[in-house]
Enzyme design. Sequence first.
Site, PDB file in Angstrom:
ATOM      1  N   THR A   1      46.644 -89.653 202.743  1.00 17.56           N
ATOM      2  CA  THR A   1      46.673 -90.229 204.087  1.00 17.56           C
ATOM      3  C   THR A   1      47.317 -91.605 204.103  1.00 17.56           C
ATOM      4  O   THR A   1      47.963 -91.988 205.072  1.00 17.56           O
ATOM      5  CB  THR A   1      45.227 -90.300 204.641  1.00 17.56           C
ATOM      6  OG1 THR A   1      44.765 -88.971 204.786  1.00 17.56           O
ATOM      7  CG2 THR A   1      45.165 -90.980 205.976  1.00 17.56           C
TER       8      THR A   1
ATOM      9  N   THR B   1      42.466 -89.196 199.308  1.00 20.68           N
ATOM     10  CA  THR B   1      41.090 -89.498 198.916  1.00 20.68           C
ATOM     11  C   THR B   1      40.306 -88.262 198.478  1.00 20.68           C
ATOM     12  O   THR B   1      39.344 -88.390 197.721  1.00 20.68           O
ATOM     13  CB  THR B   1      40.333 -90.199 200.069  1.00 20.68           C
ATOM     14  OG1 THR B   1      40.362 -89.352 201.214  1.00 20.68           O
ATOM     15  CG2 THR B   1      40.947 -91.537 200.393  1.00 20.68           C
ATOM     16  N   ASP B   2      40.717 -87.076 198.947  1.00 22.01           N
ATOM     17  CA  ASP B   2      39.922 -85.869 198.656  1.00 22.01           C
ATOM     18  C   ASP B   2      39.638 -85.684 197.165  1.00 22.01           C
ATOM     19  O   ASP B   2      38.518 -85.374 196.781  1.00 22.01           O
ATOM     20  CB  ASP B   2      40.643 -84.606 199.169  1.00 22.01           C
ATOM     21  CG  ASP B   2      40.536 -84.442 200.674  1.00 22.01           C
ATOM     22  OD1 ASP B   2      40.079 -85.400 201.339  1.00 22.01           O
ATOM     23  OD2 ASP B   2      40.912 -83.375 201.175  1.00 22.01           O
TER      24      ASP B   2
ATOM     25  N   LYS C   1      33.793 -89.192 196.231  1.00 20.00           N
ATOM     26  CA  LYS C   1      33.947 -89.182 197.690  1.00 20.00           C
ATOM     27  C   LYS C   1      32.678 -88.579 198.274  1.00 20.00           C
ATOM     28  O   LYS C   1      32.346 -87.436 197.988  1.00 20.00           O
ATOM     29  CB  LYS C   1      35.189 -88.374 198.081  1.00 20.00           C
ATOM     30  CG  LYS C   1      35.455 -88.407 199.584  1.00 20.00           C
ATOM     31  CD  LYS C   1      36.794 -87.786 199.984  1.00 20.00           C
ATOM     32  CE  LYS C   1      36.995 -87.942 201.482  1.00 20.00           C
ATOM     33  NZ  LYS C   1      38.287 -87.500 201.985  1.00 20.00           N
TER      34      LYS C   1
HETATM   35  N1  GLU Z   1      43.277 -84.363 202.381  1.00 21.48           N
HETATM   36  C1  GLU Z   1      44.193 -85.429 202.204  1.00 21.48           C
HETATM   37  C2  GLU Z   1      44.234 -85.948 200.778  1.00 21.48           C
HETATM   38  O1  GLU Z   1      43.267 -86.009 200.088  1.00 21.48           O
HETATM   39  C3  GLU Z   1      43.939 -86.544 203.142  1.00 21.48           C
HETATM   40  C4  GLU Z   1      42.681 -87.278 202.858  1.00 21.48           C
HETATM   41  C5  GLU Z   1      42.949 -88.695 202.542  1.00 21.48           C
HETATM   42  O2  GLU Z   1      43.937 -89.087 201.956  1.00 21.48           O
HETATM   43  O3  GLU Z   1      42.075 -89.461 202.941  1.00 21.48           O
HETATM   44  O4  GLU Z   1      45.301 -86.309 200.360  1.00 21.48           O
END
Ligand code: GLU
Length: 423
Positions: free
Chosen positions: A82, A157-158, A235
Amino acid sequence: MEPGDEVEFYWRGARKKGVFIKEEGKYLIFKLENGYNVGFPKDEIENIKIISKRHVGKPKFHYKPEFREDLPLVGLAATGGTISARVDYITGAVTSEFTVEDLVNTFPEMREVARPKLKQISNIFSENMVPSLWKDIAREIYDLLKETEGVVVTHGTDTMHYTSSYLSFAIETGKPVVLTGAQRSSDRPSSDAAYNLISSLYVAGHSPLGGVFVCMHASSSDGRNAVHLGTRVRKMHTSRRDTFQSIGRDPVAFVDLEMRKGKIDRIDLEVLDPSFSRGDKLNLRNYVNENVGLVKYYPGMKREIFERFLFSHEGVIIEGTGFGHIREELIPIIEQATHSNVFVGITSQTIWGRTHPHVYSTAVRMAEAGAVFLEDMLPETAFAKLVWVMGFEKDLEKIKEHMLTNYAGEITERSGITWISSL
Ligand code: GLU
């Protein structure tokens, strides 16, 4: 009104603000401030006002690196997520297409803390991350570490905590490697990207820390970031900015950052655990075995599924219940698997606390069947570690020894339970 325009309107007496996406039959679709795309019946929308016209399509950036020579050189490696994403105002979807140069241009404040040396490793959402890419990331970071004071890695973040775990094992470093990301895309005014990025660059360039860390918001508001140990972080929330929590230990440090109108007023580091200190060591131990799995046991899990899972891998981490249990009926399958040279490691789905092979008879039997109870290692960390260990070792006894050796703080002596936003 055109797609991408920022608008304000009333619906059933409530004020709404968002970005207009498209018209669909009787509905107008908006991306609201909370990030959700919502359709409102046209005839229920009142007093609609355009607040600002938005540029549709990819913003044009002019990348002119002007950095202060007196600032530390820090590697800034982007993998996607993201933080590297923008809202497509036509479809309303978030797409991962910001490059690392776009990031620097979007957050010029970063030029006040470090001189970034940029590297685009990939541009993917982290659900698409695979262990072979962890290996490429480790190699790129290792190369950057040779010529910089530290490295920041932007990541979705995932699965950031899987990658931070792998990197903790693969790179033995006396310089900081700091993973960061964002819960809101970088082109949104409410994005957490600026604070995360600048705090991370500060840790990488100026801190007395060495090792692999994750630096993300410490609470749901801006201003304080936590620096978590890469092997003890997870997370814990789908959308909160302080989604990353240190599990079973405190964060290693906090960064306090005050910014106003794109200028940094104050940035400070508070180190809680000085044992992860800066030094000269730098070794790359980049090993991956992709034939390793992670599975969660659940009540009623079918025998065939469990059996097939174990026998289709060279090594498996099981997330058991409580102290690390599975149903008694499945224990003979563990025995067959370990006799066929499949490594079986046990973690707990409670996340907090230790596994234990002696408290209940089920666990005693699992241990007798050859399962290795992995102390309080987090399931994702244990998985990344097994990917790493089985990349260079095939002998079950030796794998067990490595899995129970504390390489990067992944095993704690006494498991604590602090939720950092309550500190
Ligand atoms: N699902 C995506 C990822 O992990 C977006 C989540 C994010 O970056 O916060 O890349």
